[in-house]
Write an enzyme that holds these catalytic residues in place. Structure first.
Site, PDB file in Angstrom:
ATOM      1  N   GLY A  39      53.715  21.575  60.983  1.00 37.75           N
ATOM      2  CA  GLY A  39      54.437  20.475  60.349  1.00 37.75           C
ATOM      3  C   GLY A  39      53.867  20.227  58.749  1.00 37.75           C
ATOM      4  CB  THR A  40      50.939  21.369  57.443  1.00 31.24           C
ATOM      5  OG1 THR A  40      49.857  20.809  58.258  1.00 31.24           O
ATOM      6  CG2 THR A  40      50.346  21.183  55.756  1.00 31.24           C
TER       7      THR A  40
ATOM      8  CG  ASN B  37      61.447  15.090  58.434  1.00 34.40           C
ATOM      9  OD1 ASN B  37      61.497  14.714  59.530  1.00 34.40           O
ATOM     10  ND2 ASN B  37      61.448  14.288  57.392  1.00 34.40           N
TER      11      ASN B  37
ATOM     12  CG  HIS C 222      56.876  10.525  51.203  1.00 34.67           C
ATOM     13  ND1 HIS C 222      57.829  11.041  50.729  1.00 34.67           N
ATOM     14  CD2 HIS C 222      56.800  10.980  52.399  1.00 34.67           C
ATOM     15  CE1 HIS C 222      58.627  11.918  51.522  1.00 34.67           C
ATOM     16  NE2 HIS C 222      58.156  11.625  52.938  1.00 34.67           N
ATOM     17  CG  HIS C 223      51.923   7.878  52.733  1.00 33.45           C
ATOM     18  ND1 HIS C 223      50.830   8.708  52.319  1.00 33.45           N
ATOM     19  CD2 HIS C 223      52.880   8.599  53.559  1.00 33.45           C
ATOM     20  CE1 HIS C 223      50.768   9.757  52.934  1.00 33.45           C
ATOM     21  NE2 HIS C 223      52.042   9.742  53.635  1.00 33.45           N
TER      22      HIS C 223
ATOM     23  CE  LYS D 104      55.427  14.331  51.060  1.00 30.10           C
ATOM     24  NZ  LYS D 104      54.746  15.353  52.149  1.00 30.10           N
TER      25      LYS D 104
ATOM     26  N   GLY E 137      58.574  18.238  50.966  1.00 32.08           N
ATOM     27  CA  GLY E 137      59.139  19.479  51.668  1.00 32.08           C
ATOM     28  C   GLY E 137      60.828  19.033  52.100  1.00 32.08           C
ATOM     29  CB  THR E 138      61.935  16.024  53.801  1.00 38.97           C
ATOM     30  OG1 THR E 138      61.165  16.076  54.891  1.00 38.97           O
ATOM     31  CG2 THR E 138      63.498  15.655  54.516  1.00 38.97           C
TER      32      THR E 138
HETATM   33  N1  LIG Z   1      57.048  18.418  59.320  1.00 43.54           N
HETATM   34  C1  LIG Z   1      56.774  17.096  59.435  1.00 43.54           C
HETATM   35  O1  LIG Z   1      57.904  16.453  60.243  1.00 43.54           O
HETATM   36  C2  LIG Z   1      55.971  15.947  58.809  1.00 43.54           C
HETATM   37  C3  LIG Z   1      55.809  14.804  59.019  1.00 43.54           C
HETATM   38  C4  LIG Z   1      54.659  14.002  58.495  1.00 43.54           C
HETATM   39  C5  LIG Z   1      53.894  14.651  57.565  1.00 43.54           C
HETATM   40  N2  LIG Z   1      54.017  16.022  57.428  1.00 43.54           N
HETATM   41  C6  LIG Z   1      52.977  16.756  56.611  1.00 43.54           C
HETATM   42  O2  LIG Z   1      51.841  17.158  57.503  1.00 43.54           O
HETATM   43  C7  LIG Z   1      50.373  17.191  56.809  1.00 43.54           C
HETATM   44  C8  LIG Z   1      49.648  16.120  57.067  1.00 43.54           C
HETATM   45  O3  LIG Z   1      50.373  14.838  57.080  1.00 43.54           O
HETATM   46  P1  LIG Z   1      49.511  13.379  57.312  1.00 43.54           P
HETATM   47  O4  LIG Z   1      50.167  12.238  56.822  1.00 43.54           O
HETATM   48  O5  LIG Z   1      49.110  13.455  59.015  1.00 43.54           O
HETATM   49  O6  LIG Z   1      48.273  13.717  56.683  1.00 43.54           O
HETATM   50  P2  LIG Z   1      46.788  13.145  56.901  1.00 43.54           P
HETATM   51  O7  LIG Z   1      46.847  11.882  57.418  1.00 43.54           O
HETATM   52  O8  LIG Z   1      46.020  13.145  55.502  1.00 43.54           O
HETATM   53  O9  LIG Z   1      45.961  14.029  57.717  1.00 43.54           O
HETATM   54  C9  LIG Z   1      45.508  15.377  57.451  1.00 43.54           C
HETATM   55  C10 LIG Z   1      44.502  15.796  58.272  1.00 43.54           C
HETATM   56  O10 LIG Z   1      44.170  16.935  58.242  1.00 43.54           O
HETATM   57  C11 LIG Z   1      42.714  17.112  58.434  1.00 43.54           C
HETATM   58  N3  LIG Z   1      42.451  18.608  57.717  1.00 43.54           N
HETATM   59  C12 LIG Z   1      42.201  18.736  56.708  1.00 43.54           C
HETATM   60  N4  LIG Z   1      41.547  20.080  56.566  1.00 43.54           N
HETATM   61  C13 LIG Z   1      41.659  20.681  57.800  1.00 43.54           C
HETATM   62  C14 LIG Z   1      41.392  21.911  58.559  1.00 43.54           C
HETATM   63  N5  LIG Z   1      41.107  22.933  57.637  1.00 43.54           N
HETATM   64  N6  LIG Z   1      41.552  22.071  59.482  1.00 43.54           N
HETATM   65  C15 LIG Z   1      41.886  20.865  60.511  1.00 43.54           C
HETATM   66  N7  LIG Z   1      42.161  19.858  60.067  1.00 43.54           N
HETATM   67  C16 LIG Z   1      42.120  19.740  58.414  1.00 43.54           C
HETATM   68  C17 LIG Z   1      42.149  16.084  57.812  1.00 43.54           C
HETATM   69  O11 LIG Z   1      41.065  15.806  58.500  1.00 43.54           O
HETATM   70  P3  LIG Z   1      39.670  14.971  57.778  1.00 43.54           P
HETATM   71  O12 LIG Z   1      40.153  13.522  57.933  1.00 43.54           O
HETATM   72  O13 LIG Z   1      38.617  15.103  58.781  1.00 43.54           O
HETATM   73  O14 LIG Z   1      39.625  15.328  56.418  1.00 43.54           O
HETATM   74  C18 LIG Z   1      43.125  14.924  58.096  1.00 43.54           C
HETATM   75  O15 LIG Z   1      42.857  14.035  59.306  1.00 43.54           O
HETATM   76  C19 LIG Z   1      51.244  17.049  55.437  1.00 43.54           C
HETATM   77  O16 LIG Z   1      51.302  18.164  54.675  1.00 43.54           O
HETATM   78  C20 LIG Z   1      52.477  16.220  55.437  1.00 43.54           C
HETATM   79  O17 LIG Z   1      53.423  16.507  54.132  1.00 43.54           O
HETATM   80  C21 LIG Z   1      54.961  16.827  58.100  1.00 43.54           C
END
Ligand SMILES: NC(=O)c1ccc[n+]([C@@H]2O[C@H](COP(=O)([O-])OP(=O)(O)OC[C@H]3O[C@@H](n4cnc5c(N)ncnc54)[C@H](OP(=O)(O)O)[C@@H]3O)[C@@H](O)[C@H]2O)c1
Length: 228
Positions: free
Chosen positions: A77-78, A104, A135-136, A139, A145-146
C-alpha cells in the site's frame, strides 16, 4: 492466514484491526523491529503466508526486494516507489511470487478511476483538465500516488501524453481528497472522491492478501478489485 504487517502507523494499525476481524493471525513490525529489513529475514518469514506493507517511501523498495527474494507473497500500500515498478515486476516474475499493489486500496477510489476514464472523452471535445489532491500535513510524497493514477487513467483513455496538471495541498487531518475538474468555454465538470476514514484502504489491502493466496504474478489492484 498468517500475515506479517510492516508499519503500525495511521493505516497499518487499521490493517491490523481489519485483519484480526477477518480471523487472520497478524504479526506487526514497525521501524524499530525492521532495521535493515530484519523482520524479513527468511527464518522470520517461515510461517508467513503474505506480507502487507504500509510503511514509507524511503524503505518500501528494500522491503519489497527482501520479501520477494524470500519467495513470499506481498501486498504493498505504500506509495512513492513507482519509478521502480518495472524492476519490481521483473523481480516478482523471476522469483515466481504473488504481488498486488495500489496507490489506493479503497473500492470507492477504484470505482472513481472508471468514472474518470469515462469522463476523459471531454479532452477530445475542447475541454482542458486539472487534478487537485488534498492530504494531511504528515503525508511524505507529493503528488499522491492516487492523483498520479487518475492522471494516467485519463491520459490513456484520451490518448494524450500531457496536460492534466496535478496540484497538491497538505493541510490539517485530511484523509485524502481527489478532484478532477474538466473545463470548456461552455461549462465545468467536477468529479470528486473524499475519503472519510482510512478503513476503506485497510479493508481493500486485507482482501487483496486473501485474493492473492495461492496465486503467482504481478497485479495492480485497479485491475483485480472486481474479483474480490
Ligand atoms: N494504498 C493505499 O490505499 C494507501 C492508503 C493510505 C496510505 N497509503 C500509503 O501508505 C504509507 C503509510 O501511510 P500512513 O498514513 O500509515 O503513514 P504513517 O502513519 O506515517 O505510518 C508509517 C509507519 O511506517 C513505519 N515504518 C517506517 N519505516 C519502517 C520500516 N523500515 N519497517 C517497518 N515499518 C516502518 C513507521 O514506524 P515508526 O512510527 O516506528 O517510525 C510508521 O508507523 C504511505 O506511503 C501512504 O502514502 C496508501
Amino acid at each position: 492466514m498468517n500475515l506479517l504487517l510492516l508499519g503500525r502507523g495511521k493505516t497499518g494499525s487499521l490493517v491490523e484491526e481489519v485483519a484480526a476481524e477477518r480471523q487472520h493471525h497478524v504479526r506487526v513490525a514497525g521501524a524499530k523491529e525492521n532495521v535493515s529489513c530484519a523482520a524479513l529475514a527468511p527464518e522470520k518469514l517461515r510461517d508467513i503466508d503474505a506480507v502487507i506493507d504500509f510503511t514509507a517511501p524511503h524503505c518500501v523498495l528494500a522491503n519489497i526486494e527482501a520479501c520477494v527474494k524470500t519467495g513470499k507473497n506481498m501486498v504493498v500500500g505504500t506509495t512513492g516507489w513507482y519509478k521502480d515498478v518495472d524492476h519490481v515486476r521483473k523481480l516478482v516474475e523471476q522469483h515466481k511470487t504473488g504481488f498486488v499493489y495500489a496507490a489506493n486500496f479503497s473500492i470507492g477510489v477504484n470505482l472513481f478511476f472508471d468514472v474518470a476514464r469515462a469522463a476523459a472523452a471531454a479532452l477530445r471535445h475542447d475541454y482542458s483538465g486539472q487534478i487537485f489532491e488534498r492530504h494531511h500535513v504528515g503525508k511524505k510524497d507529493a503528488p499522491s500516488g492516487t492523483a498520479i493514477a487518475i492522471q494516467q487513467v485519463i491520459r490513456q483513455a484520451s490518448a494524450q501524453s500531457e496536460g492534466l496538471e496535478i496540484t497538491s495541498f497538505r493541510e490539517g487531518e485530511v484523509v485524502g481528497l481527489h478532484e478532477v475538474v474538466l473545463e470548456s468555454s461552455a461549462d465545468r465538470i467536477y468529479l470528486c472522491h473524499d475519503a472519510k476514514s482510512r478503513r476503506g484502504f485497510a479493508e481493500g489491502a486485507v482482501r487483496a492478501a486473501e485474493w492473492l493466496a495461492e496465486k503467482k504474478g504481478f497485479y495492480d489492484f485497479k485491475d483485480v478489485w472486481r474479483e474480490l
